[in-house]
Every structure is written in structure tokens, then in C-alpha cells.
Design a protein around this motif. Sequence first.
Motif, PDB file in Angstrom:
ATOM      1  N   SER A   1      47.916  46.406  32.330  1.00 36.66           N
ATOM      2  CA  SER A   1      47.130  46.527  33.277  1.00 36.66           C
ATOM      3  C   SER A   1      47.677  46.227  34.284  1.00 36.66           C
ATOM      4  O   SER A   1      48.386  44.881  35.112  1.00 36.66           O
TER       5      SER A   1
ATOM      6  N   ASP B   1      44.708  36.487  36.322  1.00 39.89           N
ATOM      7  CA  ASP B   1      44.228  34.773  35.912  1.00 39.89           C
ATOM      8  C   ASP B   1      43.034  34.598  35.127  1.00 39.89           C
ATOM      9  O   ASP B   1      42.338  33.762  35.336  1.00 39.89           O
TER      10      ASP B   1
ATOM     11  N   SER C   1      47.363  45.463  38.552  1.00 39.32           N
ATOM     12  CA  SER C   1      46.093  45.542  40.390  1.00 39.32           C
ATOM     13  C   SER C   1      46.582  46.779  40.990  1.00 39.32           C
ATOM     14  O   SER C   1      47.711  46.943  41.963  1.00 39.32           O
TER      15      SER C   1
ATOM     16  N   ASN D   1      43.010  40.446  33.782  1.00 33.97           N
ATOM     17  CA  ASN D   1      44.352  40.572  35.134  1.00 33.97           C
ATOM     18  C   ASN D   1      44.672  39.377  34.970  1.00 33.97           C
ATOM     19  O   ASN D   1      44.556  38.187  34.190  1.00 33.97           O
TER      20      ASN D   1
ATOM     21  N   ASN E   1      41.311  48.209  38.742  1.00 34.37           N
ATOM     22  CA  ASN E   1      42.793  47.742  38.427  1.00 34.37           C
ATOM     23  C   ASN E   1      43.256  48.810  36.884  1.00 34.37           C
ATOM     24  O   ASN E   1      42.527  50.149  37.417  1.00 34.37           O
TER      25      ASN E   1
ATOM     26  N   THR F   1      38.448  42.679  35.084  1.00 37.03           N
ATOM     27  CA  THR F   1      37.837  44.291  36.394  1.00 37.03           C
ATOM     28  C   THR F   1      37.334  45.002  35.000  1.00 37.03           C
ATOM     29  O   THR F   1      37.751  46.000  34.496  1.00 37.03           O
TER      30      THR F   1
ATOM     31  N   SER G   1      39.467  48.757  44.030  1.00 33.02           N
ATOM     32  CA  SER G   1      40.389  47.421  43.516  1.00 33.02           C
ATOM     33  C   SER G   1      40.752  47.561  42.213  1.00 33.02           C
ATOM     34  O   SER G   1      41.116  46.292  42.116  1.00 33.02           O
TER      35      SER G   1
ATOM     36  N   HIS H   1      32.386  42.821  37.467  1.00 33.72           N
ATOM     37  CA  HIS H   1      33.557  41.203  36.766  1.00 33.72           C
ATOM     38  C   HIS H   1      32.871  40.482  35.425  1.00 33.72           C
ATOM     39  O   HIS H   1      32.513  40.515  35.621  1.00 33.72           O
TER      40      HIS H   1
END
Length: 446
Positions: free
Chosen positions: A104, A225, A106, A223, A51, A229, A49, A192
Motif C-alpha cells: 500500500s 500514520d 500513497s 497508511n 492509495n 484510505t 489521493s 477515511h
Amino acid sequence: MNSSKHIAICGAGLVGSLLSIYLAKRGYKISVFERRGDMRQSNYVGGRSINLALSNRGIRALDEVGLAEEMKKVAIPMHGRVMHNRAGELSFLQYGKEGQFINSVSRSALNIVLMNKAEELGVDFHFEQRITKVDLEKTILIIDDGKSSVVRNYDLIIGADGAFSAVRGALQFTDRFDYSQDYIDHGYKELHIPPGAAGSFQLEKNALHIWPRESFMMIALPNPDGSFTCTLFFPFEGSPSFNQLKTDAEVSMFFESTFPDAVKLMPSLLEDYNSNPTSSLVTVCCYPWIKNNTLLLGDAAHAIVPFFGQGMNAGFEDCRILNELLNRYDDQWKKVLPQFQHERKKDADAIAQLALDNFIEMRDLVADADFLLRKKIEAKLHQLYPAQWIPLYSMVTFHDNMPYSMAYETGQKQKKIMDEVMKRPGIEKNWESLDFKSIIESLSNG
């Protein structure tokens, strides 16, 4: 005419999904086969996952299929690199001119957008389907769905199934097929940094963060939110290495001494370190990319290490250039396929080498005073002579009309010139009084 042709695309990743959109828009019947499950399903257990850095080459391809604006809404612009030294002190290196940035994004979010768009256009996706054999003479796939094997015949097979491509595996058994893979001594592990209070960013939002430590490094990408990452690029063996850090105490001690400002922001460090896989990094080169009615593109043809942020962008550029050739030759695949590999092979080789070179720059040099001075001089050259001296990073990242091979060749000339400039006595004090015009002339004469 195109609707009578049935094309199989092996791989529903980023490149396979984008290619299916391009070809569906041209009227082809498209079936996509993917070994893994559908990541849009709630029970899907994903792989990587990490980025990705979406830049101009990738955006240009997305724009052609009408998805650039949608992706920009969920992308975070990164205007430069923020370097973190061992004392937690920060320095900033801008990527390009004012207003230039990378994004950036996902991996999974982008993949889902592409698959949904493809399905809207009538593309058929088939998940948990493993390619067990490719008949290159008859353009046949033998596919195992876990219960039985099915034989399917197509007009064209395209391998977009990544660095460990099953389609390329079939080509490797053909005469005069050149193939090499080269693993670097480093692997990577995802970590993270969670959001701060009320979803705030605990580091500068609009930057790619790097903790350069000479033989290794950690990076962090933002990210939406508020989280980051992080990826640790670290030797498999030696001191320090993944092999050496065996206990929680050793991991904690290493991070606290090596990345002291980051570790304070990583409450799940040990859990992430222990549960996330340690993955390898490989460069794959092969040729030819075509055999009869079968084609390789993306990582299946030219997998590269991630240190120039161009793996996805190069794959998307493959799709765009293939589409341009279909326009140029009026969908005559017999003309398109040889021209595609002829045009793209030299560029694939160039970006592979650039990615390896940039690893050394990111982990060893970005915190080096001479390197930062060198970048200042190059930025001044670009400011004074914007058309004649374009920094290598900008050529690769922001100039999507410039082939990778041309960027590499020009970058080699610039490096030779700058090596000589940096040898001048007192350069750190008198660089602003350099004869910049003569430096430009030496590039033109080189």
C-alpha cells in the motif's frame, strides 16, 4: 548523441515522472508539461489521493532507476485480503506464497519522490500548462499557460497524460485510429478511517480489507500514520446507489446496516461522503499508439479499472519495456516505437479484461464458500506443482517476467479446468483426495 535530442513528456503523473527519469538517465533533454499545479507546493489543491497497490512489476521498474528501496520504506506490505461480512465476521485469503505481498503506497507520496528524482537528473517540469494542440506532422506542441499560447518544437512527444489524454485526442483525428471507452455502472468515493489511540491501526495493518456486498463493495488500504484510505465502489443509479442516497440520514442508515463494523471507525463519514467527489471508472482502448514522432503510453494508451491493482504497475512496466527496447536497438526510435506498441498492445488488452473480471470476484465471490474452496484447491495444486500451476493472481502480481497476455491465456485454461473440478459430487468434503496430478496433466494438454 542523446543529449542533442529534446523530448517532451505530457503529464507529470506517476508514469510521466518515472519515464522522465529513465530518459534523463539515457542523456536526453526532457521537458515535462502538466495541466495541474505542483503537488509539492503547500497551496496545491489535489485530485485523487486513493492509495495504490505497488507490486512486483512496478517495484522492478523503480528498482531500475534506484528508487525501490526508498519507496519500500514508506510502503505497507499487504499479505492478503481480509473479508468483512455484514455481521462483522472476518475471513482471510492469502495473496500468494509465504513472503509474497503487495504494498500500500500513497499516490501523491510516490509521485513526489519521482518528480524530485527527475529534477535531480535535470528534468524540467512546467506546471499549469495546458496542451491545446499537438501537431503530429511537425512534432509541435501548442501550450497555454493561462496568459498566452506558446509554440514549442521537439524531437519526440510522449503522451503520458492519463485516461483523458490531450495527446491521444490529436491521434483520434488521424486516419485508421481505433478508439473505444467504456464506463462501468459503478463510480467510487474516497472515505477515511483515522488512526486509533497513539497512532494505532484499528484494523489489521498488513492486509487489504474488503467489504464485499455482491453488487458493490468497499475496500480499505493502510497508511503509515495508522489510518486507512477507504474506497466505496458503488452503482451510480439503481437501488442502492449514489443517486439514491440523498440525505445524511439515508447515508448513515445505509452504512450502519451495510458496513456495521466499519462505520464505528469512521467518525468523519458524513463529512467525507459529502465533500469528496464521486468519480467514474473507465476502460480506454486505442491503437496505434504511435504517429510519426509521437507516442502514447500508460493510461493515455490503455486506461483500466483499478480492480486488479495493476494500473500503475502496468504503466511502470511500459516505461521499463520502452527502456529495454532502447537498449536493444541502441536508441533508434524508428525501430523502438513500432516494436513497443507491437509488444505491449496485447498485454494492455489482457490486463484490461483481467481488471474487469476481478471486480466481479472481489465484490461477488470473495465471501462465497464455493469460491473459497476453489482457491484452496488451487493453492494445493500450486503447493504440489509450483512450476506447473500458478494461480492467476500470482501470475499477474508476483511473476513480473510473465506477460499479462500469457497470464490471461493460462488463467482461462485454469478456469475451464476448475469449473469441471467444482462440479464433482461431494467436492466440498473430498477435495483433498482429488487426483491432483491428472488436473495438472489436463492443464498441460489444454
